[in-house]
Write an enzyme that holds these catalytic residues in place. Structure first.
Site, mmCIF file in Angstrom:
data_model
loop_
_atom_site.group_PDB
_atom_site.id
_atom_site.type_symbol
_atom_site.label_atom_id
_atom_site.label_comp_id
_atom_site.label_asym_id
_atom_site.label_seq_id
_atom_site.Cartn_x
_atom_site.Cartn_y
_atom_site.Cartn_z
ATOM 1 N N SER A 1 31.201 -24.832 -20.625
ATOM 2 C CA SER A 1 28.983 -23.886 -21.169
ATOM 3 C C SER A 1 28.445 -25.051 -21.469
ATOM 4 O O SER A 1 29.441 -25.629 -22.954
ATOM 5 C CB SER A 1 28.782 -22.701 -21.952
ATOM 6 O OG SER A 1 28.852 -21.346 -20.864
ATOM 7 N N HIS B 1 25.759 -24.472 -16.455
ATOM 8 C CA HIS B 1 26.955 -24.229 -15.240
ATOM 9 C C HIS B 1 25.976 -24.674 -14.358
ATOM 10 O O HIS B 1 25.694 -23.794 -13.856
ATOM 11 C CB HIS B 1 27.989 -23.703 -15.477
ATOM 12 C CG HIS B 1 29.283 -22.578 -16.042
ATOM 13 N ND1 HIS B 1 30.101 -22.924 -16.726
ATOM 14 C CD2 HIS B 1 28.552 -22.336 -17.376
ATOM 15 C CE1 HIS B 1 30.935 -22.259 -17.690
ATOM 16 N NE2 HIS B 1 29.426 -22.232 -18.233
ATOM 17 N N HIS C 1 32.502 -16.839 -13.807
ATOM 18 C CA HIS C 1 33.639 -16.281 -14.542
ATOM 19 C C HIS C 1 33.295 -15.160 -13.528
ATOM 20 O O HIS C 1 32.858 -14.243 -13.183
ATOM 21 C CB HIS C 1 32.151 -16.784 -15.963
ATOM 22 C CG HIS C 1 32.557 -17.378 -16.276
ATOM 23 N ND1 HIS C 1 31.334 -18.067 -15.805
ATOM 24 C CD2 HIS C 1 32.736 -18.304 -17.567
ATOM 25 C CE1 HIS C 1 30.732 -19.349 -16.966
ATOM 26 N NE2 HIS C 1 32.241 -19.277 -17.143
ATOM 27 N N TYR D 1 32.318 -11.560 -15.291
ATOM 28 C CA TYR D 1 31.044 -10.923 -15.350
ATOM 29 C C TYR D 1 29.806 -11.519 -14.753
ATOM 30 O O TYR D 1 29.243 -10.557 -14.715
ATOM 31 C CB TYR D 1 30.876 -11.369 -17.285
ATOM 32 C CG TYR D 1 30.743 -13.009 -17.422
ATOM 33 C CD1 TYR D 1 29.574 -13.455 -17.217
ATOM 34 C CD2 TYR D 1 31.086 -13.709 -17.891
ATOM 35 C CE1 TYR D 1 28.764 -14.448 -17.097
ATOM 36 C CE2 TYR D 1 30.902 -14.693 -18.557
ATOM 37 C CZ TYR D 1 29.451 -15.085 -18.204
ATOM 38 O OH TYR D 1 29.573 -16.971 -18.456
ATOM 39 N N GLU D 2 30.771 -12.599 -13.838
ATOM 40 C CA GLU D 2 28.883 -12.813 -12.693
ATOM 41 C C GLU D 2 29.656 -12.083 -11.652
ATOM 42 O O GLU D 2 28.305 -11.952 -10.531
ATOM 43 C CB GLU D 2 28.890 -14.269 -12.334
ATOM 44 C CG GLU D 2 28.861 -16.185 -13.566
ATOM 45 C CD GLU D 2 29.179 -16.949 -12.219
ATOM 46 O OE1 GLU D 2 28.350 -17.341 -11.919
ATOM 47 O OE2 GLU D 2 30.728 -17.765 -13.722
ATOM 48 N N ALA E 1 34.005 -23.511 -24.329
ATOM 49 C CA ALA E 1 33.026 -23.413 -25.576
ATOM 50 C C ALA E 1 34.268 -21.624 -25.870
ATOM 51 O O ALA E 1 34.293 -20.476 -24.832
ATOM 52 C CB ALA E 1 32.014 -23.033 -25.120
ATOM 53 N N MET F 1 35.796 -16.242 -22.649
ATOM 54 C CA MET F 1 35.861 -15.213 -21.232
ATOM 55 C C MET F 1 35.762 -16.656 -19.625
ATOM 56 O O MET F 1 35.806 -15.873 -18.827
ATOM 57 C CB MET F 1 33.868 -15.178 -21.496
ATOM 58 C CG MET F 1 33.554 -14.580 -22.215
ATOM 59 S SD MET F 1 31.777 -14.039 -22.143
ATOM 60 C CE MET F 1 31.011 -13.857 -23.559
ATOM 61 N N SER F 2 37.151 -17.013 -20.424
ATOM 62 C CA SER F 2 37.657 -18.073 -19.120
ATOM 63 C C SER F 2 38.874 -18.736 -18.952
ATOM 64 O O SER F 2 39.520 -18.141 -19.675
ATOM 65 C CB SER F 2 36.021 -18.874 -18.221
ATOM 66 O OG SER F 2 36.539 -20.007 -20.014
ATOM 67 N N ASN G 1 30.589 -21.479 -31.812
ATOM 68 C CA ASN G 1 30.724 -20.327 -32.787
ATOM 69 C C ASN G 1 31.650 -19.816 -33.576
ATOM 70 O O ASN G 1 32.941 -19.741 -33.196
ATOM 71 C CB ASN G 1 29.286 -18.940 -32.065
ATOM 72 C CG ASN G 1 30.543 -18.394 -31.398
ATOM 73 O OD1 ASN G 1 30.382 -18.586 -29.780
ATOM 74 N ND2 ASN G 1 31.241 -17.140 -31.407
ATOM 75 N N HIS H 1 24.129 -16.737 -26.567
ATOM 76 C CA HIS H 1 24.552 -18.294 -25.442
ATOM 77 C C HIS H 1 24.212 -19.783 -25.895
ATOM 78 O O HIS H 1 24.252 -20.820 -25.684
ATOM 79 C CB HIS H 1 24.557 -17.550 -24.368
ATOM 80 C CG HIS H 1 24.631 -18.633 -22.531
ATOM 81 N ND1 HIS H 1 25.883 -18.864 -23.100
ATOM 82 C CD2 HIS H 1 24.466 -19.146 -21.926
ATOM 83 C CE1 HIS H 1 26.326 -19.933 -21.627
ATOM 84 N NE2 HIS H 1 25.000 -19.949 -21.123
HETATM 85 O O1 LIG Z 1 32.304 -21.530 -19.010
HETATM 86 P P1 LIG Z 1 32.802 -20.675 -20.641
HETATM 87 O O2 LIG Z 1 34.309 -20.621 -20.785
HETATM 88 O O3 LIG Z 1 33.205 -22.250 -21.561
HETATM 89 O O4 LIG Z 1 31.550 -20.406 -21.020
HETATM 90 C C1 LIG Z 1 31.702 -19.601 -22.220
HETATM 91 C C2 LIG Z 1 31.887 -18.003 -22.133
HETATM 92 C C3 LIG Z 1 30.918 -17.656 -22.046
HETATM 93 O O5 LIG Z 1 30.606 -18.213 -20.338
HETATM 94 C C4 LIG Z 1 29.545 -18.533 -22.101
HETATM 95 C C5 LIG Z 1 29.287 -17.227 -23.945
HETATM 96 O O6 LIG Z 1 28.203 -18.292 -24.537
HETATM 97 O O7 LIG Z 1 30.202 -19.288 -22.539
HETATM 98 N N1 LIG Z 2 34.177 -14.049 -25.802
HETATM 99 C C1 LIG Z 2 33.599 -15.297 -26.477
HETATM 100 N N2 LIG Z 2 33.321 -15.980 -25.760
HETATM 101 C C2 LIG Z 2 32.559 -16.866 -26.449
HETATM 102 N N3 LIG Z 2 32.158 -18.119 -25.711
HETATM 103 C C3 LIG Z 2 32.044 -18.461 -26.507
HETATM 104 N N4 LIG Z 2 31.871 -18.285 -27.656
HETATM 105 C C4 LIG Z 2 32.474 -17.380 -27.649
HETATM 106 C C5 LIG Z 2 32.691 -15.738 -28.588
HETATM 107 O O1 LIG Z 2 32.293 -15.836 -29.801
HETATM 108 N N5 LIG Z 2 33.520 -14.995 -28.090
#
Ligand SMILES: O=P(O)(O)O[C@@H]1C[C@H](O)[C@@H](CO)O1
Ligand SMILES: Nc1nc2[nH]cnc2c(=O)[nH]1
Length: 312
Positions: A56, A87, A109, A111-112, A139, A242-243, A266, A280
């Protein structure tokens, strides 16, 4: 007003993809993936050795490519579509540190609405195109109290939480042309590249910002509760996202050399008495602030990997 389309509520802001792209339970066959590969081979006059997946807000890594050719996912046969801000949704081919490279500007992802095997389809495409080394970026929220926003965590291992519940990208019939039914995962992240990455981080002035830790992936899209973070901490996770985990599994299954890092965007909120909340936009902003250094870091580490001939 909202209308229901393909299982999604479209209120004008959410992108809705074709139903057959999201909902089909049919796995990709080897032959179908070859069709995608043949299409890409016609468009790109070289075979990439290196693959990079942008997390991200990290899509600008693609700007480091020389002589680049960008192909939107929407034009690639059988490719899923990007639906998340940060993305972009294209494959960019070009040369990075002199190495033929393909960059995924945008990943998929769970969740999509995509099943994990669909999220990981591009990894098999990269493999069939000739990619031997895969760099995965993401991220993530920092759960380790030593981590600060903007830090980088080299992933040394992961905890496959979704896999605990039986959700795995390799689930379903196994095609041995990609890899074995029961792949090992204890050396999923190449140790030599992690060592090299630490050295490079010091060389470019990032030395005090890097860590080595354990990543875990939840399905999302919501960020975690305080209790969930407490549990993940007890399990030994240092960063939460989340990936990545399913991508790493798919890449190891087809014998790619894998390096992954998280940009800590974060600090996870692990107490109730606070008004702090992850979001986000903040995640994307941190990616943008770090893009200059990350570009330098990724190109230098790649140069040195191939100079030293590191592979599994
Ligand atoms: O694709 P990534 O894993 O970098 O993205 C993170 C997880 C969620 O898609 C998003 C949350 O802000 O960032
Ligand atoms: N699950 C999760 N994904 C993230 N992507 C960026 N920050 C976070 C977080 O705090 N939790």
């Amino acid at each position: 007003m909202t209308t229901k389309t393909n299982g999604y509520q479209s209120n004008g802001t959410a992108k809705v993809t074709r139903s057959e792209e999201i909902d089909s339970g049919e796995r990709y066959t080897y032959e179908l993936l070859v069709e995608t590969v043949e299409y890409l081979k016609k468009k790109v006059p070289f075979a990439p050795q290196v693959g990079i997946i942008c997390g991200s807000g990290l899509g600008s890594l693609a700007e480091t490519l020389v002589n680049s050719i960008e192909i939107p996912y929407t034009e690639i046969p059988h490719f899923p579509r990007s639906t998340v801000k940060g993305h972009a949704g294209s494959l960019v081919f070009g040369y990075l540190s002199g190495l033929p490279t393909v960059v995924m500007k945008g990943r998929f992802h769970y969740y999509e609405g995509y099943p994990l095997w669909k999220c990981c389809m591009p990894i098999r495409i990269m493999k069939l195109l000739g990619v031997s080394h895969l760099f995965i970026t993401n991220a993530a929220g920092g759960l380790n109290p030593k981590y600060r926003v903007g830090d980088i965590m080299f992933v040394k291992d992961h905890i496959n939480i979704m896999g605990f519940a039986g959700n795995n990208p390799l689930q379903g019939p196994n095609d041995e042309r990609f890899g074995p039914r029961f792949p090992p995962m204890n050396q999923a992240y190449n140790r030599d590249i992690i060592k090299l990455a630490k050295k490079v981080a010091h060389e470019i002035g990032l030395g005090d910002k890097v860590h080595e830790g354990v990543y875990t992936c939840l399905g999302g899209p919501n960020f975690e509760t305080v209790a969930e973070l407490g549990m993940l901490k007890m399990l030994g996770a240092d960063a939460v996202g989340m990936s990545t985990v399913h991508e790493v599994i798919t890449a190891n299954h087809c014998d790619m050399t894998v390096f992954a890092f998280s940009l800590i965007t974060n600090e996870c909120v692990v107490q109730y008495e606070t008004t702090q909340e992850p979001n986000h936009e903040e995640v994307i902003d941190v990616g943008k602030k770090r893009e200059g250094l990350l570009k330098k870091f990724v190109s230098e580490i790649l140069r040195q990997i191939f100079e030293k001939g590191i592979h599994n």
